[in-house]
Design a protein around this motif. Structure first.
Motif, PDB file in Angstrom:
ATOM      1  N   GLN A 149      51.054 -18.173   5.955  1.00 52.69           N
ATOM      2  CA  GLN A 149      50.917 -17.226   6.897  1.00 52.69           C
ATOM      3  C   GLN A 149      51.994 -16.405   6.687  1.00 52.69           C
ATOM      4  O   GLN A 149      53.356 -16.690   6.390  1.00 52.69           O
ATOM      5  CB  GLN A 149      51.440 -17.955   8.285  1.00 52.69           C
ATOM      6  CG  GLN A 149      51.573 -16.840   9.381  1.00 52.69           C
ATOM      7  CD  GLN A 149      50.067 -16.054   9.727  1.00 52.69           C
ATOM      8  OE1 GLN A 149      49.433 -16.716  10.376  1.00 52.69           O
ATOM      9  NE2 GLN A 149      50.192 -14.759   9.610  1.00 52.69           N
ATOM     10  N   GLY A 150      51.818 -14.890   6.433  1.00 52.78           N
ATOM     11  CA  GLY A 150      52.804 -13.914   5.972  1.00 52.78           C
ATOM     12  C   GLY A 150      53.813 -13.613   7.333  1.00 52.78           C
ATOM     13  O   GLY A 150      53.974 -14.229   8.452  1.00 52.78           O
ATOM     14  N   LEU A 151      54.689 -12.668   6.996  1.00 50.68           N
ATOM     15  CA  LEU A 151      55.798 -12.482   7.978  1.00 50.68           C
ATOM     16  C   LEU A 151      55.453 -11.003   8.722  1.00 50.68           C
ATOM     17  O   LEU A 151      56.367 -10.846   9.421  1.00 50.68           O
ATOM     18  CB  LEU A 151      57.232 -12.514   6.918  1.00 50.68           C
ATOM     19  CG  LEU A 151      57.793 -13.665   6.780  1.00 50.68           C
ATOM     20  CD1 LEU A 151      58.960 -13.662   6.120  1.00 50.68           C
ATOM     21  CD2 LEU A 151      57.778 -14.835   7.705  1.00 50.68           C
ATOM     22  N   ASP A 152      54.439 -10.455   8.495  1.00 51.07           N
ATOM     23  CA  ASP A 152      54.251  -9.197   9.050  1.00 51.07           C
ATOM     24  C   ASP A 152      53.652  -9.589  10.420  1.00 51.07           C
ATOM     25  O   ASP A 152      52.424  -9.170  10.756  1.00 51.07           O
ATOM     26  CB  ASP A 152      53.488  -8.133   8.181  1.00 51.07           C
ATOM     27  CG  ASP A 152      53.605  -6.920   8.831  1.00 51.07           C
ATOM     28  OD1 ASP A 152      54.450  -6.614   9.615  1.00 51.07           O
ATOM     29  OD2 ASP A 152      52.346  -6.198   8.560  1.00 51.07           O
ATOM     30  N   TRP A 153      54.350  -9.931  11.506  1.00 56.40           N
ATOM     31  CA  TRP A 153      53.749 -10.131  12.856  1.00 56.40           C
ATOM     32  C   TRP A 153      53.697  -8.895  13.551  1.00 56.40           C
ATOM     33  O   TRP A 153      54.581  -8.509  13.935  1.00 56.40           O
ATOM     34  CB  TRP A 153      54.828 -11.465  13.651  1.00 56.40           C
ATOM     35  CG  TRP A 153      54.642 -12.545  12.823  1.00 56.40           C
ATOM     36  CD1 TRP A 153      55.489 -12.717  11.664  1.00 56.40           C
ATOM     37  CD2 TRP A 153      53.836 -13.653  12.803  1.00 56.40           C
ATOM     38  NE1 TRP A 153      55.358 -14.171  11.096  1.00 56.40           N
ATOM     39  CE2 TRP A 153      54.093 -14.753  12.049  1.00 56.40           C
ATOM     40  CE3 TRP A 153      52.816 -13.857  13.935  1.00 56.40           C
ATOM     41  CZ2 TRP A 153      53.576 -15.924  11.941  1.00 56.40           C
ATOM     42  CZ3 TRP A 153      52.272 -15.360  13.784  1.00 56.40           C
ATOM     43  CH2 TRP A 153      52.456 -16.102  12.795  1.00 56.40           C
TER      44      TRP A 153
ATOM     45  N   ARG B 102      58.436  -8.575   3.714  1.00 55.36           N
ATOM     46  CA  ARG B 102      57.735  -9.484   4.420  1.00 55.36           C
ATOM     47  C   ARG B 102      56.174  -9.855   4.373  1.00 55.36           C
ATOM     48  O   ARG B 102      55.755 -10.892   4.406  1.00 55.36           O
ATOM     49  CB  ARG B 102      57.926  -8.976   6.021  1.00 55.36           C
ATOM     50  CG  ARG B 102      59.288  -8.953   6.485  1.00 55.36           C
ATOM     51  CD  ARG B 102      59.407  -8.854   8.193  1.00 55.36           C
ATOM     52  NE  ARG B 102      58.943  -7.659   8.589  1.00 55.36           N
ATOM     53  CZ  ARG B 102      59.912  -6.587   8.712  1.00 55.36           C
ATOM     54  NH1 ARG B 102      61.071  -6.776   8.677  1.00 55.36           N
ATOM     55  NH2 ARG B 102      59.447  -5.357   9.196  1.00 55.36           N
ATOM     56  N   ARG B 103      55.452  -8.609   4.120  1.00 54.63           N
ATOM     57  CA  ARG B 103      54.189  -8.798   3.851  1.00 54.63           C
ATOM     58  C   ARG B 103      53.703  -9.669   2.350  1.00 54.63           C
ATOM     59  O   ARG B 103      52.854 -10.429   2.430  1.00 54.63           O
ATOM     60  CB  ARG B 103      53.468  -7.306   3.595  1.00 54.63           C
ATOM     61  CG  ARG B 103      53.422  -6.546   4.949  1.00 54.63           C
ATOM     62  CD  ARG B 103      52.978  -5.090   4.740  1.00 54.63           C
ATOM     63  NE  ARG B 103      51.636  -5.331   4.315  1.00 54.63           N
ATOM     64  CZ  ARG B 103      50.538  -5.121   5.374  1.00 54.63           C
ATOM     65  NH1 ARG B 103      50.798  -5.370   6.497  1.00 54.63           N
ATOM     66  NH2 ARG B 103      49.343  -5.141   4.905  1.00 54.63           N
ATOM     67  N   SER B 104      54.495  -9.517   1.525  1.00 51.87           N
ATOM     68  CA  SER B 104      54.325 -10.039   0.308  1.00 51.87           C
ATOM     69  C   SER B 104      54.851 -11.436   0.102  1.00 51.87           C
ATOM     70  O   SER B 104      54.595 -12.333  -0.709  1.00 51.87           O
ATOM     71  CB  SER B 104      54.665  -9.456  -0.952  1.00 51.87           C
ATOM     72  OG  SER B 104      56.180  -9.038  -0.997  1.00 51.87           O
ATOM     73  N   ARG B 105      55.789 -11.782   0.993  1.00 50.93           N
ATOM     74  CA  ARG B 105      56.353 -13.164   0.690  1.00 50.93           C
ATOM     75  C   ARG B 105      55.530 -14.160   1.430  1.00 50.93           C
ATOM     76  O   ARG B 105      54.661 -13.975   2.116  1.00 50.93           O
ATOM     77  CB  ARG B 105      57.553 -12.980   1.745  1.00 50.93           C
ATOM     78  CG  ARG B 105      58.437 -14.185   1.752  1.00 50.93           C
ATOM     79  CD  ARG B 105      59.666 -14.215   2.623  1.00 50.93           C
ATOM     80  NE  ARG B 105      60.201 -15.336   3.241  1.00 50.93           N
ATOM     81  CZ  ARG B 105      60.879 -15.500   4.267  1.00 50.93           C
ATOM     82  NH1 ARG B 105      61.311 -14.033   4.997  1.00 50.93           N
ATOM     83  NH2 ARG B 105      61.393 -16.529   4.613  1.00 50.93           N
ATOM     84  N   ARG B 106      55.786 -15.422   0.623  1.00 51.02           N
ATOM     85  CA  ARG B 106      54.928 -16.573   1.114  1.00 51.02           C
ATOM     86  C   ARG B 106      55.956 -17.574   1.409  1.00 51.02           C
ATOM     87  O   ARG B 106      56.799 -18.110   0.522  1.00 51.02           O
ATOM     88  CB  ARG B 106      54.170 -17.104  -0.198  1.00 51.02           C
ATOM     89  CG  ARG B 106      53.121 -16.171  -0.506  1.00 51.02           C
ATOM     90  CD  ARG B 106      51.883 -16.063   0.527  1.00 51.02           C
ATOM     91  NE  ARG B 106      50.985 -15.165   0.147  1.00 51.02           N
ATOM     92  CZ  ARG B 106      50.846 -13.916   0.525  1.00 51.02           C
ATOM     93  NH1 ARG B 106      51.621 -13.642   1.253  1.00 51.02           N
ATOM     94  NH2 ARG B 106      50.083 -13.053   0.075  1.00 51.02           N
ATOM     95  N   PRO B 107      55.959 -17.703   2.697  1.00 55.44           N
ATOM     96  CA  PRO B 107      57.126 -18.566   3.366  1.00 55.44           C
ATOM     97  C   PRO B 107      57.069 -20.083   3.197  1.00 55.44           C
ATOM     98  O   PRO B 107      57.880 -20.990   3.375  1.00 55.44           O
ATOM     99  CB  PRO B 107      56.949 -18.255   5.076  1.00 55.44           C
ATOM    100  CG  PRO B 107      55.602 -17.860   5.043  1.00 55.44           C
ATOM    101  CD  PRO B 107      55.060 -17.128   3.921  1.00 55.44           C
ATOM    102  N   GLY B 108      55.634 -20.668   2.839  1.00 57.10           N
ATOM    103  CA  GLY B 108      55.634 -22.053   2.515  1.00 57.10           C
ATOM    104  C   GLY B 108      55.131 -22.810   3.659  1.00 57.10           C
ATOM    105  O   GLY B 108      54.703 -22.262   4.493  1.00 57.10           O
TER     106      GLY B 108
END
Length: 420
Positions: free
Chosen positions: A416-420, A68-74
């Motif tokens: 915006q990363g995914l580690d909310w 989640r932290r490394s992913r770039r959701p676009g």
């Protein structure tokens, strides 16, 4: 067994391989029979439990967090489309109870009065910010703040009583949210500009009359934008590749295409279309499912599915089989955070049919859905994807889905990363 394994690797449908596959099928059916009691099938998958690859030296949760932290959701669409969303099942909120829920970027208090009416209000008391549902009581048709005893009416949010004050200010009130109770669920209406409901949640007659009974429920958390989930309906090309391999292969995409399960195939024919006015907020996916075992058609697994999407977060999946009866899976997608969706599948089925039938359908749906989660949890959203002519349904779906966004809808930063 060594000969059987060699035959499988060589792709030869020898007698040993045939017997081995029949044994696996019988074993699978035995498990289903053990599940065939009248007790509903309930499967809860916690955040990060499915859809992520393991990493050496890391726990499942740690591996999911790293991804989640490394992913770039676009470059994402607004995270909270306008529409109806599931809060709870009706049974989860008894009379006199209150619940605090975080969803759609809001903190809400949901409570049920003693006469059965449900209300949804902002959770935080405008006096000093206490959470009304964290220790607050339901008093008449009001919810009482646990901090100073202020009481707020569920119907319009107006404060009706302050225990220590001579007069209640006219402007003392809490925001209320439109809600409804349909098909055994409590739902809330969300609109970024405060516009009231523009359509009603349809009632499924067979559920309301109890002709169809509750047979099970699954719950998943998906780390993706909400639009990714219904967009699968228009992406008919993925059906053969992701959902064609036998459900016996499970949901881990690394193994679903194993030759071990190559003897069985799912075949899908699909057509997606938006509905005309006055139901332009709805769309339909017509699915024809067949299956083959060793290349032979198995008519027992022929199934017709009509999936009706109602708004951004509700889907009615109607099942119809020649002699195994009819039923429905209600799929709800609720954004808890901008990139975290709570997805619930609830199945109701003819009560005169053995429980094993709907439970098998729900279990199969769960396996197929978890295959999709493995894609959603790791993919990037592309606002301008590279498509071929056969992918035209995807752009058509995006144009249809755009109606649930407003000019004032909140947008997220591009990276915006995914580690909310």
């Amino acid at each position: 067994s060594g000969w059987c394994g060699a035959a499988l690797l060589a792709g030869e449908p020898g007698r040993g391989a045939l017997l081995f596959h029949l044994f696996l099928l019988l074993l699978f059916l035995l498990v289903l029979l053990l599940l065939g009691c009248s007790r509903p099938l309930v499967l809860r998958r916690g955040p990060g439990q499915v859809g992520y690859l393991p990493a050496p030296g890391l726990s499942r949760r740690e591996a999911a967090r790293r991804t989640r932290r490394s992913r770039r959701p676009g470059v994402l669409p607004p995270p909270f489309p306008n529409g109806w969303y599931r809060l709870l099942d009706s049974a989860q909120l008894p009379r006199g109870a209150a619940r605090s829920l975080a969803l759609l970027g809001e903190q809400l208090a949901v409570f049920r009065t003693q006469d059965g009416q449900v209300y949804v209000v902002d959770a935080y008391c405008p006096h000093l910010g206490a959470n009304l549902a964290a220790g607050g009581r339901v008093v008449g048709n009001c919810i009482e703040c646990p901090f100073h005893g202020w009481q707020f009416r569920g119907e319009d949010g107006k404060c009706t009583r302050i225990p220590y004050a001579e007069k209640v200010p006219d402007f003392a009130r809490v925001r209320t949210w439109p809600s409804c109770e349909v098909n055994g669920m409590l739902l809330v209406w969300y609109h970024c500009e405060g516009v009231g409901p523009t359509w009603a949640v349809p009632e499924q007659r067979e559920v309301a009359t109890k002709e169809w009974v509750f047979r099970g429920q699954t719950e998943h958390w998906v780390d993706a934008h909400i639009q990714e989930i219904p967009e699968n309906a228009a992406d008919t090309a993925h059906l053969a590749f992701v959902h064609g391999p036998a459900i016996l292969g499970g949901s881990d995409l690394r193994y679903t295409r194993s030759k071990l399960w190559d003897f069985m195939k799912h075949i899908w024919k699909a057509e997606w279309q938006p509905e005309p006015e006055p139901n332009e907020h709805c769309s339909r996916l017509l699915l024809q499912h067949t299956a083959t075992v060793f290349g032979k058609h198995v008519s027992l697994m022929d199934l017709t599915v009509s999936a009706r999407q109602v708004g951004p977060g509700l889907v009615f999946l109607l099942f119809e089989h020649a002699f195994l009866g009819r039923g429905i899976i209600l799929q709800t997608v609720t954004p808890l955070e901008p990139l975290l969706q709570n997805v619930v599948h609830t199945i109701y089925y003819q009560k005169n049919m053995p429980a094993i039938i709907p439970k098998f359908i729900l279990r199969a749906e769960c396996i197929q859905f978890e295959r999709d989660i493995s894609i959603w949890n790791n993919k990037q959203y592309l606002p301008k994807p590279l498509l071929v002519r056969e992918d035209s349904g995807i752009q058509k779906h995006r144009r249809w889905y755009a109606q649930f966004y407003s000019a004032k809808s909140t947008r997220l930063p591009a990276q915006q990363g995914l580690d909310w």
